[in-house]
Design a protein around this motif. Structure first.
Motif, PDB file in Angstrom:
ATOM      1  N   VAL A 131      48.367  54.031  21.745  1.00 33.62           N
ATOM      2  CA  VAL A 131      47.468  54.694  20.620  1.00 33.62           C
ATOM      3  C   VAL A 131      47.375  56.164  20.913  1.00 33.62           C
ATOM      4  O   VAL A 131      47.346  57.024  19.964  1.00 33.62           O
ATOM      5  CB  VAL A 131      45.888  53.961  20.432  1.00 33.62           C
ATOM      6  N   MET A 134      50.319  57.575  19.730  1.00 33.81           N
ATOM      7  CA  MET A 134      50.566  57.807  18.591  1.00 33.81           C
ATOM      8  C   MET A 134      49.601  59.042  17.845  1.00 33.81           C
ATOM      9  O   MET A 134      49.903  59.587  16.890  1.00 33.81           O
ATOM     10  CB  MET A 134      50.050  56.610  17.944  1.00 33.81           C
ATOM     11  N   GLN A 135      48.471  59.056  18.526  1.00 33.50           N
ATOM     12  CA  GLN A 135      47.370  60.034  18.039  1.00 33.50           C
ATOM     13  C   GLN A 135      47.551  61.318  18.453  1.00 33.50           C
ATOM     14  O   GLN A 135      46.918  62.258  18.454  1.00 33.50           O
ATOM     15  CB  GLN A 135      46.083  59.475  17.928  1.00 33.50           C
ATOM     16  N   SER A 136      48.736  61.494  19.492  1.00 32.63           N
ATOM     17  CA  SER A 136      48.812  62.775  20.378  1.00 32.63           C
ATOM     18  C   SER A 136      47.566  63.230  20.862  1.00 32.63           C
ATOM     19  O   SER A 136      47.227  64.272  20.922  1.00 32.63           O
ATOM     20  CB  SER A 136      49.624  63.845  19.705  1.00 32.63           C
ATOM     21  N   THR A 137      46.728  62.499  21.365  1.00 30.23           N
ATOM     22  CA  THR A 137      45.598  62.638  22.273  1.00 30.23           C
ATOM     23  C   THR A 137      45.971  63.810  23.141  1.00 30.23           C
ATOM     24  O   THR A 137      47.078  63.721  23.620  1.00 30.23           O
ATOM     25  CB  THR A 137      44.934  61.679  23.240  1.00 30.23           C
TER      26      THR A 137
END
Lengths: 248, 389
Positions: A131, A134-137
């Motif tokens: 995740v 995907m969210q480019s934390t």
């Protein structure tokens, strides 16, 4: 006529084989060269096994569960519990889950203290990375969340194991897992946390032909078999790490 | 103006084209997920990769082209041409994004597997194309492997003033660039991304390599000649490359990692690509020092036909880069839809490079034809030169 009869018999046999319970399926989960990372000790798990009571908490995202009404009975946390119970006769093994799809590591760390207080595990299996990718934390924040999670588990009296992202060939050109996988490996090394390299394992399966991870299907069969294998191999790692002498 | 429009075969440093061409191939190979052939790319054998080569040489050639324009036609004209180039790259980026959208749309319609429910969430942005496309146009939403062109755009946007300074006081310009790099590390500066985080290639960091390339083009390399041939420097470069190679081996054979002393691990990890880690810069510079030593500018071998395919690709870098990104999408598509055998990896990789070379050859031919066309060459628009001359 004979030939048709033979065909029918064969079809019935094949059908019967397909209906056999999972454990009887001849899928060879183990691939040579899978566990390349150093196996760090899980001293608390060791003591729990000796005390005949092992309680595990799986903290994870969507890839720690399977969809559908039966999904939660066949996903890898349940298979892990079954495999451990089989391998550790006489030990009472319980597996609780704290699973939430689309939750970043930063958010997972926030729910950890409460989940730990409720379930009081000796081992936290933390599946993460997808995740965040995907969210480019922010990778630094991701690393800090990993450190924090490990500290929370340890100060609550639990060991930890990391499970990294799945190998998903179809979405590979859309999710940049690289830096998150690297940071997980680095955090695991620094804090001496065993890493279950799910990504590498699934990539090996794909290379060897154990599973066709490219296939597009709505059916649950392959997903169930994959989770069963992950549960078994994760159980192997838990036991091997528990037997590893602790340097901590 | 006429000076740089004339073919400058005597001045042209073919090494730049050669290594940029090779970098473009490596970027293409590395961008196809799960590609077996990407084992040959340099990122597997040390800290830096083809991106460093590409950015450095792009800085070098930008200074070469626009530096001359600035000396001959003044700041305003040169700045206008730089901005025009940035605009071209922006258009190219948006074009690639359109192709990417098509790929995503295809995957989201045709791919279903309960094992990957979570991963398929990455396709959700298709549900809000208004937001996604706007964010992409603002260069905040950048799909995987589409980070290089936005970096290039930002680097060009502020290139005119730094070029002005480079022409007046090269050392000061280099110091300014290094100061920006240092401030970025101190304060964690980066441009924002959508939905969260920062740019994969932090422009505040990568500008250093771009400016360093420009500085070398404007006489810096000549000033360094004495140093570049010193055996001590070559020795250090070789040692460093060996060290990086040994560390890289522990990534593939993690059990070797126990032989890396803890303090070395503490010191070097994580090797930050986003912010262009110093270890990466040093690795690139070591490679450059050794390359310059063994491949001198006037090395006759550069004219050998064997190098022509890479050189011709390097001479049309923007077009071939974009083509490479497209081909890597297409290659991944072949892997998922047709076959994922190792032999397919080889076929796709070689076919992709062949298409890149063929296209570059066609572009060269086009350019020659256009030059010989009805209009006299001097009236050709400057931007057609690309940034390579």
């Amino acid at each position: 006529m004979k030939r048709i009869l033979l065909l029918v018999v064969m079809t019935v046999l094949a059908g019967a084989q397909g209906a056999l319970p999972l454990a009887a399926k001849p899928v060879e989960c183990r691939v040579p060269g899978f566990q390349v990372d150093r196996i760090f000790a899980l001293p608390l798990v060791m003591r729990a096994i000796e005390a005949k009571r092992l309680s595990i908490l799986v903290v994870g995202n969507g890839s720690s569960q399977l969809p559908g009404p039966t999904g939660n009975n066949v996903s890898y946390p349940v298979r892990l519990q079954a495999a451990l119970a089989k391998k550790l006769p006489g030990v009472e093994v319980t597996v609780a889950t704290e699973i939430q799809p689309r939750r970043t590591s930063i958010e997972a760390v926030k729910v950890m203290p409460k989940a730990l207080a409720v379930t009081k595990p000796t081992l936290v299996v933390w599946q993460t990375g997808t995740v965040d990718a995907m969210q480019s934390t922010d990778p630094d924040q991701f690393s800090r969340a990993l450190d924090k999670g490990i500290n929370i588990a340890r100060s609550a009296g639990a060991d930890m194991i990391f499970v990294n992202a799945q190998y998903s060939p179809r979405t590979e050109s859309m999710i940049a897992l690289g830096i998150y996988a690297e940071n997980m490996r680095w955090a695991a090394m620094q804090h001496e946390v065993p890493l279950f390299d799910r990504f590498r394992l699934m990539q090996l399966w794909s290379d060897v032909g154990t599973f066709d991870l490219y296939s597009a299907t709505k059916k649950l069969d392959m997903a169930v078999a994959v989770h069963d294998c992950i549960g078994q191999l994760l159980a192997d790692l838990v036991i091997e790490a528990a037997r590893t002498p602790s340097g901590r | 103006m006429a000076a740089h429009l004339a073919p400058v075969s005597t001045e042209r440093d073919l090494r730049l084209d050669l290594f940029r061409g090779i970098a473009l191939w490596l970027i293409f190979l590395g961008h196809i997920p799960s590609n077996t052939v990407s084992w040959i790319t340099i990122r597997n054998y040390g800290f830096s990769d083809a991106t460093e080569i590409f950015v450095f040489i792009s800085g070098y050639s930008a200074a070469f082209v626009y530096g001359r324009a600035m000396q001959n036609a003044g700041f305003v004209v040169a700045a206008a041409r730089v901005l025009k180039r940035a605009w071209q790259i922006y258009v190219a980026h948006v074009f690639l994004f359109a192709i990417y959208l098509a790929e995503i749309a295809y995957v989201s319609r045709n791919f279903d597997n309960p094992l990957y429910t979570e991963e398929m969430g990455v396709l959700d942005f298709m549900k809000n194309p208004d937001v996604t496309i706007l964010q992409a146009l603002m260069l905040k939403f950048k799909p995987v492997n589409m980070d290089v062109l936005p970096l290039y755009i930002v680097l060009l946007l502020w290139f005119a003033p730094i070029l002005w300074l480079l022409l007046r006081s090269p050392t000061l310009a280099l110091l300014v660039s290094a100061a920006i790099y240092a401030v970025m590390w101190l304060f964690n500066l980066n441009l924002p991304s959508y939905p969260s985080g920062g740019w994969v290639f932090n422009p505040f960091a990568w500008q250093l390599l771009f400016v360093l390339g420009a500085w070398c083009a404007l006489g810096g390399a000549q000033r360094l000649t004495r140093w570049l041939n010193s055996p001590v420097l070559i020795g250090f470069a070789v040692l460093y490359l060996v060290f990086a190679f040994l560390i890289a081996m522990t990534w593939y054979i993690p059990r070797l990692a126990v032989y890396v002393p803890a303090f070395v691990g503490e010191a070097i990890y994580p090797i930050d690509k986003t912010n262009l880690d110093v270890l990466r810069i040093l690795h690139f510079l070591s490679l450059a020092v050794i390359t310059v030593y063994f491949v001198p500018r006037d090395w006759p071998g550069l004219k050998h036909p064997a190098f022509w395919p890479a050189i011709v690709c390097g001479q049309h870098s923007l077009e071939i880069f974009c083509l490479g990104v497209f081909l890597s999408f297409a290659g991944h598509f072949v892997f998922t839809e047709v076959s994922n055998q190792v032999v397919t990896h080889f076929i796709v990789s070689f076919a992709g490079i062949a298409i890149m070379v063929g296209t570059a050859a066609l572009l060269s031919w086009y350019k020659r034809v256009e030059r010989q066309g009805p209009r006299p060459p001097a009236k050709q628009p400057g931007f057609a030169e690309g940034d390579v001359r």
